[in-house]
Design an enzyme around this catalytic site. Structure first.
Site, short mmCIF file in Angstrom:
data_model
loop_
_atom_site.label_atom_id
_atom_site.label_comp_id
_atom_site.label_asym_id
_atom_site.label_seq_id
_atom_site.Cartn_x
_atom_site.Cartn_y
_atom_site.Cartn_z
N TYR A 1 6.59 -10.89 -8.23
CA TYR A 1 5.30 -10.34 -7.79
C TYR A 1 4.20 -10.90 -8.69
O TYR A 1 4.03 -10.48 -9.83
CB TYR A 1 5.29 -8.81 -7.84
CG TYR A 1 6.34 -8.15 -6.98
CD1 TYR A 1 6.98 -8.83 -5.94
CD2 TYR A 1 6.72 -6.82 -7.22
CE1 TYR A 1 7.95 -8.20 -5.17
CE2 TYR A 1 7.68 -6.20 -6.44
CZ TYR A 1 8.30 -6.88 -5.42
OH TYR A 1 9.26 -6.26 -4.66
N PHE B 1 2.67 2.25 9.96
CA PHE B 1 2.66 3.67 10.30
C PHE B 1 1.51 4.43 9.63
O PHE B 1 1.37 5.63 9.83
CB PHE B 1 4.02 4.31 9.96
CG PHE B 1 5.11 3.84 10.88
CD1 PHE B 1 5.11 4.20 12.21
CD2 PHE B 1 6.11 3.00 10.42
CE1 PHE B 1 6.09 3.75 13.08
CE2 PHE B 1 7.10 2.54 11.28
CZ PHE B 1 7.09 2.92 12.62
#
Length: 346
Positions: free
Chosen positions: A62, A217
């Site tokens: 990352y 979502f």
């Protein structure tokens, strides 16, 4: 829905205890657009710990490296913070001259661990995952080196990410695997067939990444409007126009049930993951305190068996169009470790 106290769960059978919900830190530094301001992210990490979300998830890829450095700074910036957290990081994906390599050879495992410890400013990593499986190195060889790192006190517990059922079994035979990280959400349910039952049979904890469908979502199809340059999601099949219109239907159905439950669709999607069992810890990522607070609120959402059935019927395997990745990233489906007999130590 207001936040509840964050309960604790046992992850795996070796003694690791974590907050029932973790915090995925990737998006703070990489893959979802430009890195976010360091001071804001440190404030968010401290807020998470104060709230009781103490299971922090990062990886050496990352950034690369910058997310581990950020977490190291965040833990150093408050007294006693290290003792409060369970920190997980990963090794196994590296970029050389712009080309991705998946590595699990012993020398690399050790060098990656030493480098992560330095960036995190730690003496020991709580949970150390192999991020992807090296198809050129038997899993027994990789696990053998990880076992040495446990014995030396450099890591406490071993995890695997995106590993096949047979690879998990072979790894667990060398040294207990504490957790398997996998993508599990209302739109990624293929792991329920073989991976989840294998983990449960062996007493391995399950860490669900992308439990909100990479933000789908939370916002539904309009999420794509907020993608900036450099956002990995721009290239993922499920977010392409030809699939997104179909996938909109799933979001709309989830949204209807959430309205009935008086919670947000993201809280409902997270609650569904929580209701899979006490051996499952979702690690939703965020870069905003208000979204973090909303995610913690999912712990208060209680679902009846009928509501679980309803959610699962609308989120069947064929309810979603498009693969999780574009085909270039290995997953548990195409990363079988070679047999031990193939290994020639150099």
């Amino acid at each position: 829905m207001a936040a509840a106290a964050v309960r604790r769960i046992k992850l795996g059978s070796q003694g690791l205890e974590v907050s029932a919900q973790g915090l995925g830190c990737m998006g703070m530094s990489a893959f979802y657009g430009p890195p976010k301001p360091e001071s804001d992210m440190i404030t968010l990490i401290h807020h998470a710990i104060d709230t009781g979300v103490t299971f922090l998830d990062t990886s050496d890829i990352y950034g690369p490296h910058t997310n581990e450095i950020l977490l190291g700074k965040a833990l150093k910036a408050g007294s006693g913070l290290r003792e409060k957290v369970e920190l997980a990081t990963k090794f196994g994906i590296s970029y050389q001259d712009g080309k991705r390599e998946i590595r699990g050879d012993p020398a690399y495992v050790r060098a990656a661990c030493e480098a992560s410890l330095k960036r995190l400013q730690l003496d020991c990593i709580d949970l150390y995952y192999q991020h992807r499986i090296d198809t050129s190195v038997p899993i027994e060889v990789t696990m053998g080196e990880l076992k040495k790192l446990v014995e030396e006190g450099k890591i406490k517990y071993i995890g695997l990410s995106e590993a096949s059922a047979s690879t998990i079994r072979r790894a667990h035979a060398v040294h207990p695997v504490t957790a398997v990280q996998l993508e599990w959400s209302l739109w990624s349910r293929d792991v329920e067939e073989e991976i989840v039952p294998t983990c449960r049979e062996l007493g391995i904890g399950i860490v669900a990444y992308c439990p909100l469908g990479r933000g789908f979502f939370s916002s539904g199809p309009k999420l794509v409007e907020s993608f900036s340059e450099g956002d990995l999601r721009k290239h993922l099949p499920r977010f392409q126009p030809e699939n997104l219109d179909h996938n909109r239907q799933l979001f709309e159905r989830v949204n209807e049930i959430a309205a009935r439950k008086q919670c947000t669709p993201s809280q409902l999607a997270l609650a569904w993951v929580h209701h899979q069992g006490d051996d499952v810890c979702p690690i939703p990522g965020t870069t905003k305190i208000e979204n973090f607070n909303q995610n913690v609120g999912a712990l208060s959402v209680k679902l009846t068996p009928e509501e679980m059935d309803e959610l699962e019927s609308i989120a069947s395997v064929d309810a979603v169009k498009g693969d999780r990745y574009d085909g270039s990233m290995p997953t548990y489906k195409n990363s079988e470790a070679p047999p031990l007999s193939s290994w020639k130590a150099t």
